[in-house]
Scaffold this motif. Structure first.
Motif, PDB file in Angstrom:
ATOM      1  N   GLU A 117       0.829  -1.209   0.000  1.00  0.00           N
ATOM      2  CA  GLU A 117       0.000   0.000   0.000  1.00  0.00           C
ATOM      3  C   GLU A 117       0.862   1.257   0.000  1.00  0.00           C
ATOM      4  OE1 GLU A 117      -3.215   0.196  -0.540  1.00  0.00           O
ATOM      5  OE2 GLU A 117      -3.115  -1.980  -0.809  1.00  0.00           O
ATOM      6  N   GLU A 118       1.905   1.268   0.800  1.00  0.00           N
ATOM      7  CA  GLU A 118       2.758   2.459   0.899  1.00  0.00           C
ATOM      8  C   GLU A 118       3.596   2.691  -0.357  1.00  0.00           C
ATOM      9  OE1 GLU A 118       2.563  -0.002   3.011  1.00  0.00           O
ATOM     10  OE2 GLU A 118       2.613   0.647   5.117  1.00  0.00           O
ATOM     11  N   ALA A 119       3.959   1.608  -1.050  1.00  0.00           N
ATOM     12  CA  ALA A 119       4.888   1.726  -2.177  1.00  0.00           C
ATOM     13  C   ALA A 119       4.223   1.497  -3.526  1.00  0.00           C
ATOM     14  CB  ALA A 119       6.030   0.723  -1.988  1.00  0.00           C
ATOM     15  N   ARG A 120       2.906   1.557  -3.551  1.00  0.00           N
ATOM     16  CA  ARG A 120       2.159   1.184  -4.763  1.00  0.00           C
ATOM     17  C   ARG A 120       2.578   1.980  -5.997  1.00  0.00           C
ATOM     18  NH1 ARG A 120      -1.923  -1.908  -5.672  1.00  0.00           N
ATOM     19  NH2 ARG A 120      -2.323  -2.261  -3.448  1.00  0.00           N
ATOM     20  N   SER A 125       5.601   3.163  -6.757  1.00  0.00           N
ATOM     21  CA  SER A 125       7.048   3.123  -7.002  1.00  0.00           C
ATOM     22  C   SER A 125       7.368   2.068  -8.055  1.00  0.00           C
ATOM     23  CB  SER A 125       7.794   2.803  -5.695  1.00  0.00           C
ATOM     24  OG  SER A 125       9.142   2.451  -5.967  1.00  0.00           O
ATOM     25  N   ALA A 126       7.910   2.511  -9.184  1.00  0.00           N
ATOM     26  CA  ALA A 126       8.270   1.568 -10.251  1.00  0.00           C
ATOM     27  C   ALA A 126       9.348   0.597  -9.774  1.00  0.00           C
ATOM     28  CB  ALA A 126       8.750   2.335 -11.478  1.00  0.00           C
ATOM     29  N   GLU A 127      10.346   1.110  -9.028  1.00  0.00           N
ATOM     30  CA  GLU A 127      11.444   0.261  -8.557  1.00  0.00           C
ATOM     31  C   GLU A 127      10.922  -0.846  -7.633  1.00  0.00           C
ATOM     32  OE1 GLU A 127      11.381   3.522  -8.463  1.00  0.00           O
ATOM     33  OE2 GLU A 127      12.931   4.089  -9.930  1.00  0.00           O
ATOM     34  N   PHE A 128       9.890  -0.514  -6.849  1.00  0.00           N
ATOM     35  CA  PHE A 128       9.306  -1.504  -5.947  1.00  0.00           C
ATOM     36  C   PHE A 128       8.709  -2.670  -6.743  1.00  0.00           C
ATOM     37  CE2 PHE A 128       5.283  -2.883  -3.901  1.00  0.00           C
ATOM     38  CZ  PHE A 128       5.819  -3.505  -2.788  1.00  0.00           C
ATOM     39  N   TRP A 129       7.904  -2.349  -7.756  1.00  0.00           N
ATOM     40  CA  TRP A 129       7.271  -3.414  -8.553  1.00  0.00           C
ATOM     41  C   TRP A 129       8.313  -4.193  -9.352  1.00  0.00           C
ATOM     42  CZ3 TRP A 129       2.839  -5.033  -7.117  1.00  0.00           C
ATOM     43  CH2 TRP A 129       1.921  -4.155  -6.530  1.00  0.00           C
ATOM     44  N   LEU A 130       9.358  -3.500  -9.779  1.00  0.00           N
ATOM     45  CA  LEU A 130      10.427  -4.189 -10.507  1.00  0.00           C
ATOM     46  C   LEU A 130      11.078  -5.244  -9.615  1.00  0.00           C
ATOM     47  CD1 LEU A 130      12.165  -4.362 -13.073  1.00  0.00           C
ATOM     48  CD2 LEU A 130      13.649  -2.607 -12.068  1.00  0.00           C
ATOM     49  N   GLU A 131      11.311  -4.903  -8.342  1.00  0.00           N
ATOM     50  CA  GLU A 131      11.916  -5.866  -7.431  1.00  0.00           C
ATOM     51  C   GLU A 131      10.971  -7.038  -7.161  1.00  0.00           C
ATOM     52  OE1 GLU A 131      14.491  -7.945  -5.226  1.00  0.00           O
ATOM     53  OE2 GLU A 131      14.910  -6.239  -6.562  1.00  0.00           O
ATOM     54  N   ILE A 132       9.677  -6.771  -7.099  1.00  0.00           N
ATOM     55  CA  ILE A 132       8.718  -7.872  -6.927  1.00  0.00           C
ATOM     56  C   ILE A 132       8.767  -8.802  -8.142  1.00  0.00           C
ATOM     57  CG2 ILE A 132       6.271  -8.473  -6.800  1.00  0.00           C
ATOM     58  CD1 ILE A 132       5.809  -6.161  -4.980  1.00  0.00           C
ATOM     59  N   VAL A 155       4.628  -1.601 -15.598  1.00  0.00           N
ATOM     60  CA  VAL A 155       4.335  -0.964 -16.889  1.00  0.00           C
ATOM     61  C   VAL A 155       3.409   0.233 -16.695  1.00  0.00           C
ATOM     62  CG1 VAL A 155       3.206  -1.301 -19.113  1.00  0.00           C
ATOM     63  CG2 VAL A 155       4.730  -3.073 -18.197  1.00  0.00           C
ATOM     64  N   ARG A 156       2.491   0.108 -15.758  1.00  0.00           N
ATOM     65  CA  ARG A 156       1.573   1.236 -15.471  1.00  0.00           C
ATOM     66  C   ARG A 156       2.357   2.492 -15.089  1.00  0.00           C
ATOM     67  NH1 ARG A 156      -0.156   3.171 -10.626  1.00  0.00           N
ATOM     68  NH2 ARG A 156       0.674   1.373  -9.473  1.00  0.00           N
ATOM     69  N   ILE A 157       3.418   2.299 -14.332  1.00  0.00           N
ATOM     70  CA  ILE A 157       4.176   3.449 -13.826  1.00  0.00           C
ATOM     71  C   ILE A 157       5.287   3.854 -14.787  1.00  0.00           C
ATOM     72  CG2 ILE A 157       5.571   4.281 -11.884  1.00  0.00           C
ATOM     73  CD1 ILE A 157       4.107   2.111 -10.187  1.00  0.00           C
ATOM     74  N   ALA A 158       5.912   2.865 -15.422  1.00  0.00           N
ATOM     75  CA  ALA A 158       7.063   3.155 -16.301  1.00  0.00           C
ATOM     76  C   ALA A 158       6.856   2.506 -17.666  1.00  0.00           C
ATOM     77  CB  ALA A 158       8.345   2.642 -15.652  1.00  0.00           C
TER      78      ALA A 158
END
Length: 387
Positions: free
Chosen positions: A336-339, A341-348, A369-372
């Motif tokens: 929720e806090e990092a939703r 952040s492109a880097e966050f989703w990339l790490e997931i 993709v939504r963010i970047a």
């Protein structure tokens, strides 16, 4: 005796001011102005309850004492009792609708509210200026109204106007320096902070702010010098030790950096940024991986602001330890806090692929993709997920 007390108070000689004002009150126990002034001295000495009692007594003796209401409002405002502060200041304003000091302090109450009331604050500061066009503090207040809203060019204009009225206005130099820093005009920020330090050579805060500019300019020795001065004047400030650690880290002196960051943590055991830097330092050391993981976890435990700053390097270390499942658990705790952040989703995505959870990786890739959407990593990530 009242005048003598006011003069001593202005000179910072509070004991003498108290003695003179008490003598005036002994001569005339019903002199509300002397009682009010003694309350101001009490407030300056940190005796808040005594000050409030004196202001109340002055009001009982003279219900039209706008000054007693003003100071009661100021004390309540500084004590964060904004409701009582507003009530007292409004009473002062009712007694004198052109009371510029009451208007100014009411403006600050609007800026101290949890949800700042910018429009009302601006209106009050402008009313104070209409009464007193040379009221530098009201111009400073307008600068803060726009600074808080990140309208830095406008804020700088008002702060500059305040400094034209009084080149010795230390607070305006500091905040114009902050505004210039936010605008990326670092030389101007350095000049403002340096001028402030000429006015107050013992200001730890200004030394720290000037050091932060020097760090951005890669002037690390200058930053180190300023931070050492700041530590001298404010040795209990954990932020100073954090910045010292950052400078030592940049200079390649990891052991000194660790010493300073540990001092920051000793002073503030819930200092997330300090734990994060400790994690970075250990992660760069041979045999430091486990200590880094522990530090990043501590950072996550105590911070709520952009926790992905610590969760991402933590997950990367866990993946390197073949603990990809555990990395995913850590990441999912801050979704929720990092939703955004492109880097966050990339790490997931990476952790999911490493854990063999390709459907989860595909879901995370959609968020990335939504963010970047223009990222050149997308084709390779799609290939890895299809494998």
């Amino acid at each position: 005796y009242i005048l003598r007390g006011q003069i001593y108070a202005a000179l910072g000689e509070r004991d003498r001011a108290t003695e003179a004002l008490e003598r005036a009150i002994r001569l005339d126990p019903t002199n509300d102005f002397a009682i009010m002034r003694l309350g101001v001295v009490d407030y300056g000495d940190g005796r808040t309850e005594s000050a409030l009692a004196r202001f109340q007594r002055a009001i009982e003796l003279n219900p039209e004492s706008k000054w007693a209401y003003l100071w009661r409002g100021i004390v309540y405002s500084e004590s964060s009792d904004l409701s009582k502060a507003r009530d007292a200041l409004n009473k002062a304003l009712k007694l004198d609708p052109r009371f510029d000091l009451a208007l100014y302090n009411l403006g600050w109450i609007e800026l101290k509210e949890q949800k700042k009331n910018y429009a009302t604050a601006e209106q009050l500061f402008r009313r104070a200026l209409a009464v007193n066009p040379a009221y530098k503090e009201a111009l400073y207040g307008l600068g803060m109204v726009y600074g808080y809203q990140k309208e830095y060019q406008v804020a700088r204009g008002y702060l500059s106007n305040a400094l034209e009225l009084d080149p010795g206005f230390l607070t305006a130099w500091k905040w114009r320096g902050i505004v210039n820093y936010e605008l990326g005009e670092f030389e101007a920020a350095l000049d403002d902070f340096s001028t402030g330090l000429e006015l107050d050579p013992s200001s730890a805060d200004l030394f720290v702010r000037r050091a932060r500019v020097a760090i951005l300019q890669d002037a690390h020795q200058k930053a180190l010098s300023d931070l050492q001065f700041a530590r001298k004047f404010d040795p209990e400030n954990p932020r100073i030790y954090l910045y010292l650690a950052q400078v030592y880290q940049t200079l390649g002196q990891a052991n000194l950096a660790l010493e300073e960051v540990n001092k920051a943590i000793d002073l503030n055991p819930r200092y997330g940024d300090a734990f994060g830097l400790k994690g970075d330092l250990h992660a760069a050391m041979d045999e430091g991986r486990e200590s880094a993981i522990e530090a990043y976890r501590m950072a996550l435990d105590v911070t709520s602001y952009r926790p992905e700053r610590f969760a991402i390097p933590l997950a990367q270390l866990l993946r390197a330890n073949d603990q990809s499942e555990e990395a995913l658990v850590e990441l999912m705790q801050i979704v929720e806090e990092a939703r955004d952040s492109a880097e966050f989703w990339l790490e997931i995505v990476y952790a999911s692929i490493a854990a063999g959870k390709f459907s989860k990786a595909a879901e995370a890739l959609k968020e990335y993709v939504r963010i970047a959407p223009a990222s050149d990593k997308i084709p390779e990530l799609e290939r890895l997920i299809r494998m």
